[in-house]
Design a protein around this motif. Structure first.
Motif, short mmCIF file in Angstrom:
data_model
loop_
_atom_site.label_atom_id
_atom_site.label_comp_id
_atom_site.label_asym_id
_atom_site.label_seq_id
_atom_site.Cartn_x
_atom_site.Cartn_y
_atom_site.Cartn_z
N SER A 113 -2.66 -90.58 -62.85
CA SER A 113 -2.81 -89.72 -64.02
C SER A 113 -2.20 -88.34 -63.80
CB SER A 113 -4.29 -89.60 -64.39
OG SER A 113 -4.81 -90.86 -64.77
N ILE A 114 -2.35 -87.82 -62.59
CA ILE A 114 -1.76 -86.51 -62.27
C ILE A 114 -0.23 -86.58 -62.31
CG2 ILE A 114 -1.39 -84.88 -60.35
CD1 ILE A 114 -4.41 -85.18 -59.74
N VAL A 115 0.33 -87.61 -61.71
CA VAL A 115 1.79 -87.75 -61.70
C VAL A 115 2.33 -87.91 -63.12
CG1 VAL A 115 3.71 -89.22 -60.97
CG2 VAL A 115 1.90 -88.64 -59.34
N VAL A 116 1.73 -88.81 -63.88
CA VAL A 116 2.20 -89.04 -65.25
C VAL A 116 2.03 -87.78 -66.10
CG1 VAL A 116 1.81 -90.39 -67.37
CG2 VAL A 116 1.84 -91.53 -65.14
N GLY A 117 0.90 -87.12 -65.98
CA GLY A 117 0.66 -85.90 -66.74
C GLY A 117 1.64 -84.79 -66.41
N THR A 118 1.97 -84.66 -65.13
CA THR A 118 2.93 -83.64 -64.72
C THR A 118 4.30 -83.93 -65.32
OG1 THR A 118 1.71 -83.34 -62.65
CG2 THR A 118 3.92 -82.43 -62.75
N TYR A 119 4.70 -85.20 -65.31
CA TYR A 119 5.99 -85.55 -65.91
C TYR A 119 5.97 -85.39 -67.43
CZ TYR A 119 8.34 -86.83 -61.64
OH TYR A 119 8.95 -86.77 -60.41
N PHE A 120 4.83 -85.61 -68.06
CA PHE A 120 4.72 -85.33 -69.49
C PHE A 120 4.93 -83.83 -69.73
CE2 PHE A 120 3.14 -89.53 -70.43
CZ PHE A 120 3.36 -89.70 -71.79
N GLY A 121 4.40 -83.01 -68.84
CA GLY A 121 4.63 -81.56 -68.95
C GLY A 121 6.10 -81.23 -68.86
N GLN A 122 6.77 -81.80 -67.86
CA GLN A 122 8.20 -81.55 -67.70
C GLN A 122 8.97 -82.02 -68.93
OE1 GLN A 122 10.53 -84.00 -65.00
NE2 GLN A 122 11.57 -82.17 -64.25
N LEU A 123 8.67 -83.21 -69.41
CA LEU A 123 9.37 -83.75 -70.58
C LEU A 123 9.13 -82.90 -71.82
CD1 LEU A 123 11.13 -85.95 -71.80
CD2 LEU A 123 9.08 -87.35 -72.08
N SER A 124 7.90 -82.41 -72.00
CA SER A 124 7.64 -81.58 -73.18
C SER A 124 8.43 -80.28 -73.11
CB SER A 124 6.14 -81.31 -73.36
OG SER A 124 5.62 -80.57 -72.28
#
Length: 173
Positions: A152-163
């Motif tokens: 969840s941390i990895v996916v969430g961090t990449y969602f941050g980058q993508l946003s």
């Protein structure tokens, strides 16, 4: 479009995607609350490549430290001489000191991200029935917080980058 509008829209759209995943196909494997904590940490740390690395590495280090702490806690006898609450407090104190001292290593120097990983892990363990057990903690399954909170941390961090990347594209003329 202006920067704030672009960022608001990109975060909103991706929050919808993340929610779909968390309550749909990735339910039980991807926790939206842990992901959005990492997502926010990525922006708080500067929304850079370094922030991406620090959020993931230190976040997972925090998960690991909480996992070790939880294993120790599950081994404390309820009738220990000092009592479980005192022993739990001592265990957590020691673990948090070690986690913070680890910031002497440059790769683990982002203490806030480590604390977010630690806290997210205990949120999962204490708020989800039957997770704070040695069977779960040592299990090779997606119930193990070492795996599921890290994911969840990895996916969430990449969602941050993508946003952030989407917002940058949408603000270009």
């Amino acid at each position: 479009m202006d920067k704030l509008t672009a960022l608001s829209l990109s975060i909103g759209v991706l929050a919808g995607v993340a929610t779909f995943l968390a309550v749909g196909p990735a339910s039980g494997v991807f926790f939206i609350w842990a992901a959005t904590i990492a997502w926010a940490a990525y922006f708080f740390l500067g929304a850079t490549k370094e922030a991406l690395k620090n959020t993931i590495v230190c976040g997972i280090f925090g998960v690991f430290m909480a996992w070790v702490t939880a294993i120790i806690l599950t081994g404390i006898s309820p009738d220990t001489a000092l009592g479980f609450p005192a022993m739990a407090a001592i265990t957590v104190t020691f673990a948090v000191v070690v986690m913070c001292l680890a910031a002497n290593f440059p790769a683990l120097a982002t203490i806030p991200a480590s604390v977010l990983g630690y806290s997210s892990t205990f949120a999962y363990l204490l708020q989800t029935p039957d997770k704070l057990t040695q069977e779960v903690l040592f299990g090779a399954s997606l119930s193990n917080p070492l795996l599921v909170i890290s994911i969840s941390i990895v996916v969430g961090t990449y969602f941050g980058q993508l946003s952030g990347q989407l917002a940058a594209r949408w603000t270009k003329e």
